[in-house]
Design a protein around this motif. Sequence first.
Motif, short mmCIF file in Angstrom:
data_model
loop_
_atom_site.label_atom_id
_atom_site.label_comp_id
_atom_site.label_asym_id
_atom_site.label_seq_id
_atom_site.Cartn_x
_atom_site.Cartn_y
_atom_site.Cartn_z
N SER A 162 0.83 -1.23 0.00
CA SER A 162 0.00 0.00 0.00
C SER A 162 0.86 1.27 0.00
O SER A 162 0.48 2.28 -0.59
N GLY A 163 2.03 1.22 0.63
CA GLY A 163 2.91 2.39 0.53
C GLY A 163 2.53 3.56 1.42
O GLY A 163 2.87 4.71 1.12
N THR A 164 1.82 3.31 2.52
CA THR A 164 1.48 4.45 3.40
C THR A 164 2.73 5.00 4.07
O THR A 164 2.84 6.20 4.30
N ASN A 165 3.71 4.14 4.34
CA ASN A 165 4.98 4.64 4.91
C ASN A 165 5.74 5.45 3.86
O ASN A 165 6.33 6.49 4.15
N GLY A 201 7.58 -1.25 4.34
CA GLY A 201 6.58 -2.26 4.00
C GLY A 201 7.12 -3.22 2.96
O GLY A 201 6.39 -3.81 2.19
N PRO A 230 6.25 -3.09 12.60
CA PRO A 230 5.10 -2.75 13.45
C PRO A 230 5.03 -3.52 14.76
O PRO A 230 4.02 -4.15 15.09
N GLN A 277 1.59 -7.28 14.27
CA GLN A 277 0.45 -6.70 14.99
C GLN A 277 -0.43 -7.84 15.55
O GLN A 277 -0.88 -7.82 16.68
N LEU A 330 0.27 1.94 12.85
CA LEU A 330 0.64 2.55 11.56
C LEU A 330 0.83 4.06 11.70
O LEU A 330 1.74 4.64 11.13
N GLU A 344 4.17 4.57 12.94
CA GLU A 344 5.16 4.28 11.89
C GLU A 344 5.38 5.54 11.04
O GLU A 344 6.51 5.89 10.70
#
Length: 205
Positions: free
Chosen positions: A14-17, A91, A113, A125, A174, A177
């Motif tokens: 997803s690439g949120t980081n 990720g 995480p 998690q 998250l 993170e």
Amino acid sequence: MHNILPIGVLVSGSGTNLQSLIDACQKKQIQAEIKVVISNKPDVLALQRAKNANIPAFVVEYPTQTDRNLIEKNITQILKNHGVTLVVLAGFMKVLGKTFLEKFPGRVINIHPSLLPVFPGMNAQKQAFEAGVKESGATVHFVDEGCDTGPIILQEKVPILKTDTLEDLRLRILEKEHIILPKAVDLLAKNKVKLINHKVHWEES
Ligand code: GRF
């Protein structure tokens, strides 16, 4: 004019980081610039995020029959071609071997995480959630040859509430993170933290 740290970001999903790094760089909150993004998977949202930010992005897959060293040589070449001097695993779901790490000694970091060394590996998690611990969190660490075993740079804790679902916990971690990964990149960009002989050294402020 402070020198801007050229970084490469490795992703798998997803690439949120990655997005938190893109935003921090664009807002000049951190002294870094993302030169290239590399994904081991095609068609993931992380690649779209790179495209939207006009960052060169490449897919380097891990076909089962291909020697991992060859794949890592390809990744190394792309990173070096883009002048990268810090590699950020955000990720990224593959373990990088010795040959790769030797090309970037003390210059590969990862976001995980959980509060390492507790709950290394996949689904950290879920491991915490099922263990019934009262808190967990996120860790940024230098990458060594192990899986999530390198020297720790930053950590942030989160509580695990009785009412939590696994998703509640995943999202709470998250959020942390997205705070500590850009912060760690900035610390490295400003040489405030270094890896010397496998130990983390902090500049006397
Ligand atoms: C994050 O929890 C990261 O720690 C783990 O993969 C999750 C997704 O990361 N390794 P991202 O949204 O792809 O950055």
